[in-house]
Write a protein that holds these residues in place. Structure first.
Motif, short mmCIF file in Angstrom:
data_model
loop_
_atom_site.label_atom_id
_atom_site.label_comp_id
_atom_site.label_asym_id
_atom_site.label_seq_id
_atom_site.Cartn_x
_atom_site.Cartn_y
_atom_site.Cartn_z
N TYR A 22 1.13 -1.56 -0.43
CA TYR A 22 -0.20 -0.07 -0.26
C TYR A 22 0.66 1.33 -0.06
O TYR A 22 0.43 2.66 -0.53
CB TYR A 22 -1.03 -0.46 0.60
N CYS A 23 1.54 1.55 1.27
CA CYS A 23 2.50 2.79 0.71
C CYS A 23 3.43 2.52 -0.36
O CYS A 23 3.82 3.61 -0.82
CB CYS A 23 3.56 2.35 1.85
N THR B 122 -7.85 3.90 -8.77
CA THR B 122 -6.81 4.79 -9.24
C THR B 122 -6.25 3.58 -10.34
O THR B 122 -5.57 4.51 -11.55
CB THR B 122 -5.39 4.09 -7.72
N MET C 216 -10.22 9.31 -3.05
CA MET C 216 -8.63 9.50 -2.21
C MET C 216 -8.23 10.33 -1.60
O MET C 216 -7.99 9.38 -0.30
CB MET C 216 -7.23 9.79 -3.45
N ASN D 51 -1.90 -1.37 -4.97
CA ASN D 51 -2.98 -1.17 -3.69
C ASN D 51 -3.82 -2.32 -3.76
O ASN D 51 -4.29 -2.02 -3.29
CB ASN D 51 -3.43 0.40 -4.26
N SER E 102 1.36 3.89 -2.59
CA SER E 102 1.05 5.13 -2.53
C SER E 102 1.89 6.17 -2.24
O SER E 102 1.64 7.62 -3.08
CB SER E 102 0.50 4.74 -1.35
N VAL F 282 -8.01 7.58 1.75
CA VAL F 282 -6.75 7.10 1.50
C VAL F 282 -5.85 6.65 3.08
O VAL F 282 -4.97 5.89 2.92
CB VAL F 282 -5.95 8.57 0.66
#
Length: 314
Positions: free
Chosen positions: A117-118, A186, A206, A273, A121, A210
């Protein structure tokens, strides 16, 4: 997150949502303020202002005194350590409970989820302003959209805290579901990015979703470890998230420098993601593990009629 977790029980998720909404508020407020500071004071003054803000973190951190639950959890961790065989060396007795946290399959899934995820992102955050301008929109319009995402993040995290505090709310669905919403929007984002309304709709989604996974992370982690090891679990998950935050911008640069397009980098971020959401949802298979091996235990002394005493752990 750990401090809030130790100070609230019934409304822990709501408290986390309120506390973490400060991230979005800071993004919305301090970004233009720091730009003004740099324009007025120059680079040297700008970094002094940043250092002054960072020092306030220390001040507020010192005001977070240990709660009764935190002190009790510390005692229980010591008991877990001493409950191991006396033949083991001191280092092994101290480290084994934390190794047991790492062995939890649910925590492993959360680590992989946060890593991906990071990665996605931070890859997206690096290219998003430039991506908007490459579609024919001005830098002011891009800056407005980024500021709007920060404002909506405040709302999104507050709403997540409210929803997560509802009885019988499934934390994993909230955690993985928010990631899934971000990933799907996304992936399809490049297909309607030619229109400003398309950017606006994406920023709304988002901003609202998020940060939701961070609010739900404490509750989800408590499904696999006891409150006495929640700091270890969250620290481990965010360590993997930090690695993803490092790799995401690097991957973004490699994609564009090797001849790729910003559209492709956005889609890659969405795929990361999406896999993160799947890993988070998969962790629910191991929720039945509970807190075996690292559970909180209490010794209770019984005295029989014959005068014998015995201790029971539960």
């Amino acid at each position: 997150m750990v401090v809030v977790g130790f100070n609230f029980k019934k409304r822990r998720n709501l408290a986390l949502g309120i506390a973490m909404s400060g991230v979005g508020a800071g993004l919305c407020v301090f970004a233009p303020l720091m730009q003004m500071a740099m324009d007025f004071y120059g680079f040297s003054g700008f970094f002094i202002c940043c250092a002054g803000m960072q020092s306030n973190l220390v001040t507020f951190g010192m005001l977070c005194f240990p709660s009764q639950l935190e002190n009790h959890s510390h005692i229980l961790r010591q008991r877990d350590s001493h409950s191991l065989s006396t033949g083991k060396n001191v280092f092994k007795r101290k480290i084994m409970p934390y190794i047991n946290v790492c062995r939890k399959k649910g925590i492993v899934c959360l680590c992989l989820s946060m890593f991906l995820y990071c990665t996605g992102s931070y890859l997206l955050f690096l290219h998003l302003p430039k991506y908007i301008t490459t579609k024919g929109f001005s830098e002011n319009q891009a800056a407005f959209l980024i500021s709007l995402s920060g404002l909506l993040t405040v709302v999104g995290r507050l709403l997540t805290g409210v929803v997560a505090n509802i009885p019988n709310c499934n934390g994993i669905i909230l955690y993985a579901g928010s990631m899934a919403v971000i990933s799907i929007t996304t992936i399809i984002y490049p297909f309607f990015s030619q229109h400003y309304v398309g950017h606006l709709v994406y920023i709304i989604f988002m901003g609202l979703f998020v940060g939701s996974c961070y609010v739900a992370l404490t509750t989800v982690s408590l499904m696999f470890v006891g409150i006495n090891y929640i700091a270890t679990a969250i620290g481990l998950v965010f360590m993997f998230g930090g690695v993803g935050a490092i790799l995401g911008p690097v991957l973004a640069g490699i994609l564009v420098d090797s001849g790729g397009t910003y559209d492709q980098s956005v889609i890659v971020a969405g795929v990361c993601n999406l896999i993160a959401a799947v890993c988070g949802a998969f962790s629910t298979r191991f929720a039945a593990e509970g807190t075996d091996g690292i559970s909180i235990f209490v010794e209770k002394t019984h005295t029989s009629e014959e005068g014998r005493t015995s201790k029971e752990k539960f």
